[in-house]
Scaffold this motif. Structure first.
Motif, PDB file in Angstrom:
ATOM      1  N   LEU A   4       0.827  -1.211   0.000  1.00 59.08           N
ATOM      2  CA  LEU A   4       0.000   0.000   0.000  1.00 59.08           C
ATOM      3  C   LEU A   4       0.861   1.262   0.000  1.00 59.08           C
ATOM      4  CD1 LEU A   4      -2.793  -1.137   2.475  1.00 59.08           C
ATOM      5  CD2 LEU A   4      -2.997  -0.830  -0.005  1.00 59.08           C
ATOM      6  N   ASN A   5       1.987   1.221   0.711  1.00 59.19           N
ATOM      7  CA  ASN A   5       2.915   2.342   0.732  1.00 59.19           C
ATOM      8  C   ASN A   5       3.449   2.618  -0.676  1.00 59.19           C
ATOM      9  OD1 ASN A   5       5.958   3.217   1.031  1.00 59.19           O
ATOM     10  ND2 ASN A   5       4.864   3.998   2.826  1.00 59.19           N
ATOM     11  N   SER A   6       3.780   1.583  -1.403  1.00 57.50           N
ATOM     12  CA  SER A   6       4.268   1.744  -2.773  1.00 57.50           C
ATOM     13  C   SER A   6       3.140   2.159  -3.717  1.00 57.50           C
ATOM     14  CB  SER A   6       4.904   0.444  -3.268  1.00 57.50           C
ATOM     15  OG  SER A   6       6.042   0.151  -2.495  1.00 57.50           O
ATOM     16  N   LEU A   7       1.939   1.648  -3.472  1.00 57.11           N
ATOM     17  CA  LEU A   7       0.769   2.075  -4.243  1.00 57.11           C
ATOM     18  C   LEU A   7       0.568   3.582  -4.076  1.00 57.11           C
ATOM     19  CD1 LEU A   7      -1.771   1.138  -5.906  1.00 57.11           C
ATOM     20  CD2 LEU A   7      -2.937   0.914  -3.720  1.00 57.11           C
ATOM     21  N   PHE A   8       0.710   4.049  -2.836  1.00 57.31           N
ATOM     22  CA  PHE A   8       0.621   5.485  -2.533  1.00 57.31           C
ATOM     23  C   PHE A   8       1.678   6.262  -3.324  1.00 57.31           C
ATOM     24  CE2 PHE A   8       1.862   9.277  -0.299  1.00 57.31           C
ATOM     25  CZ  PHE A   8       0.662   9.840   0.078  1.00 57.31           C
ATOM     26  N   ALA A   9       2.908   5.754  -3.326  1.00 56.37           N
ATOM     27  CA  ALA A   9       3.989   6.433  -4.050  1.00 56.37           C
ATOM     28  C   ALA A   9       3.675   6.530  -5.541  1.00 56.37           C
ATOM     29  CB  ALA A   9       5.315   5.713  -3.822  1.00 56.37           C
ATOM     30  N   GLY A  10       3.179   5.447  -6.110  1.00 56.32           N
ATOM     31  CA  GLY A  10       2.836   5.452  -7.531  1.00 56.32           C
ATOM     32  C   GLY A  10       1.696   6.405  -7.847  1.00 56.32           C
ATOM     33  N   LEU A  11       0.715   6.450  -6.963  1.00 59.13           N
ATOM     34  CA  LEU A  11      -0.428   7.344  -7.168  1.00 59.13           C
ATOM     35  C   LEU A  11      -0.034   8.808  -7.055  1.00 59.13           C
ATOM     36  CD1 LEU A  11      -3.467   5.816  -5.239  1.00 59.13           C
ATOM     37  CD2 LEU A  11      -3.464   6.630  -7.590  1.00 59.13           C
ATOM     38  N   SER A  12       0.817   9.117  -6.096  1.00 61.23           N
ATOM     39  CA  SER A  12       1.094  10.512  -5.766  1.00 61.23           C
ATOM     40  C   SER A  12       2.228  11.133  -6.558  1.00 61.23           C
ATOM     41  CB  SER A  12       1.384  10.637  -4.274  1.00 61.23           C
ATOM     42  OG  SER A  12       2.581   9.952  -3.946  1.00 61.23           O
ATOM     43  N   ILE A  13       3.086  10.335  -7.172  1.00 61.06           N
ATOM     44  CA  ILE A  13       4.318  10.869  -7.762  1.00 61.06           C
ATOM     45  C   ILE A  13       4.052  11.977  -8.797  1.00 61.06           C
ATOM     46  CG2 ILE A  13       4.550   9.117  -9.585  1.00 61.06           C
ATOM     47  CD1 ILE A  13       7.467  10.435  -7.538  1.00 61.06           C
ATOM     48  N   LEU A  48       3.769   0.048  -9.522  1.00 62.68           N
ATOM     49  CA  LEU A  48       3.238  -0.016 -10.890  1.00 62.68           C
ATOM     50  C   LEU A  48       1.723   0.158 -10.901  1.00 62.68           C
ATOM     51  CD1 LEU A  48       5.346  -2.906 -12.457  1.00 62.68           C
ATOM     52  CD2 LEU A  48       5.268  -0.523 -13.209  1.00 62.68           C
ATOM     53  N   LEU A  49       1.050  -0.509  -9.974  1.00 68.72           N
ATOM     54  CA  LEU A  49      -0.405  -0.377  -9.884  1.00 68.72           C
ATOM     55  C   LEU A  49      -0.793   1.071  -9.595  1.00 68.72           C
ATOM     56  CD1 LEU A  49      -3.138  -1.833  -9.954  1.00 68.72           C
ATOM     57  CD2 LEU A  49      -2.893  -2.203  -7.486  1.00 68.72           C
ATOM     58  N   GLY A  50      -0.066   1.724  -8.693  1.00 70.18           N
ATOM     59  CA  GLY A  50      -0.350   3.124  -8.372  1.00 70.18           C
ATOM     60  C   GLY A  50      -0.200   4.035  -9.585  1.00 70.18           C
ATOM     61  N   LEU A  51       0.847   3.812 -10.365  1.00 70.48           N
ATOM     62  CA  LEU A  51       1.025   4.617 -11.583  1.00 70.48           C
ATOM     63  C   LEU A  51      -0.130   4.392 -12.553  1.00 70.48           C
ATOM     64  CD1 LEU A  51       4.851   4.045 -12.148  1.00 70.48           C
ATOM     65  CD2 LEU A  51       3.758   6.203 -11.515  1.00 70.48           C
ATOM     66  N   LEU A  69      -8.446  10.305  -2.530  1.00 69.93           N
ATOM     67  CA  LEU A  69      -8.044   8.894  -2.630  1.00 69.93           C
ATOM     68  C   LEU A  69      -6.779   8.646  -1.803  1.00 69.93           C
ATOM     69  CD1 LEU A  69      -8.661   6.178  -4.027  1.00 69.93           C
ATOM     70  CD2 LEU A  69      -7.318   6.971  -5.968  1.00 69.93           C
ATOM     71  N   LEU A  70      -5.857   9.598  -1.849  1.00 73.99           N
ATOM     72  CA  LEU A  70      -4.588   9.446  -1.117  1.00 73.99           C
ATOM     73  C   LEU A  70      -4.798   9.423   0.401  1.00 73.99           C
ATOM     74  CD1 LEU A  70      -2.168  11.714  -3.197  1.00 73.99           C
ATOM     75  CD2 LEU A  70      -2.260   9.214  -3.136  1.00 73.99           C
ATOM     76  N   ILE A  71      -5.745  10.208   0.897  1.00 75.60           N
ATOM     77  CA  ILE A  71      -5.933  10.241   2.355  1.00 75.60           C
ATOM     78  C   ILE A  71      -6.527   8.917   2.848  1.00 75.60           C
ATOM     79  CG2 ILE A  71      -8.254  11.287   2.534  1.00 75.60           C
ATOM     80  CD1 ILE A  71      -6.977  13.110   4.758  1.00 75.60           C
TER      81      ILE A  71
END
Length: 185
Positions: A12-21, A134-137, A166-168
Motif C-alpha cells: 500500500l505504501n508503494s501504491l501510494f507512491a505510484g499514485l502521488s508521484i 506499478l499499480l499506483g502509476l 483517494l490518497l488520504i
C-alpha cells in the motif's frame, strides 16, 4: 512482527507512491528552483545525521516508531493540501514534509533488510513493493483520464486535488497495516 501485515503495508505504501508521484509536479509549481537547492542540501545533511546514528537507531522498536512518524507526516501533508490547496505556503509545507520523510529513506531500507534477514522474504517484499508502485502509476493514469472523460475535469490542479481524497484513504490504510504489523510495540 506480523510479516503478512508488513507486506500489505509496503504494498500500500508503494501504491501510494505510484499514485502521488505525478501530483507533486503540479503542487510544487509555485516554488522557485532555489528552494529545491536548499531542500536538497538540508536533505543530504539530515541523511548524514541519521546515518551517523545507525548503530543506535537500527532496532525493531525504533524502526516502527520512525516508520510511523514518516507515515503520520504524510497524513498531515495530505490533510494540509486538502484544506488549503495550491498556495505558495502549502507547496513549501508539502515539499518540506516530503523532504522530512526522505531523510529517513536510507535508514528505513537498510534497517528493513537487517530486520527481515531472509533473502526469500526480501525478494517477496520487493515484488510486492514494485507491484504496488506499478499499480499506483496505472491507477493514477486511469483516475486522471476518468476525470477528463466522465466529469470533464481537465485542469491539472483540480485533478490533483481530487486525487488527494483517494490518497488520504490510502494513507490511512498504510498506517493501519503498519500498526498491525508491529502491534506488540
Amino acid at each position: 512482527m506480523d510479516v503478512k501485515s508488513y507486506i500489505r503495508y509496503k504494498f500500500l505504501n508503494s501504491l501510494f507512491a505510484g499514485l502521488s508521484i505525478g501530483s507533486v509536479f503540479s503542487i510544487y509549481s509555485p516554488l522557485q528552483p532555489s528552494v529545491f537547492s536548499i531542500g536538497g542540501i538540508l536533505l543530504a545533511l539530515g541523511m548524514l545525521i541519521v546515518a551517523k546514528f545507525y548503530e543506535k537507531l537500527m532496532n525493531v522498536k525504533l524502526f516502527f516508531l520512525i516508520s510511523l512518524f514518516v507515515e503520520v507526516v504524510m497524513l498531515f501533508v495530505i490533510t494540509a493540501f486538502l484544506l488549503k490547496p495550491f498556495s505558495y505556503s502549502t507547496a513549501l509545507f508539502i515539499y518540506s514534509g516530503y523532504q522530512i520523510t526522505f531523510v529517513f529513506g536510507s535508514y528505513l531500507v537498510r534497517t528493513e533488510t537487517i530486520i527481515l534477514k531472509k533473502k526469500k522474504l526480501l525478494s517477496i517484499l520487493d515484488v510486492y513493493k514494485q507491484s504496488g508502485y506499478l499499480l499506483g502509476l496505472g491507477v493514477s493514469f486511469i483516475f486522471y483520464k476518468s476525470l477528463e472523460y466522465f466529469f470533464n475535469i481537465t485542469q491539472n490542479q483540480q485533478q490533483v486535488y481530487y486525487l488527494h481524497y483517494l490518497l488520504i484513504v490510502l494513507e490511512s490504510l498504510v498506517i493501519y497495516f503498519l500498526v498491525k504489523a508491529f502491534r506488540r510495540f
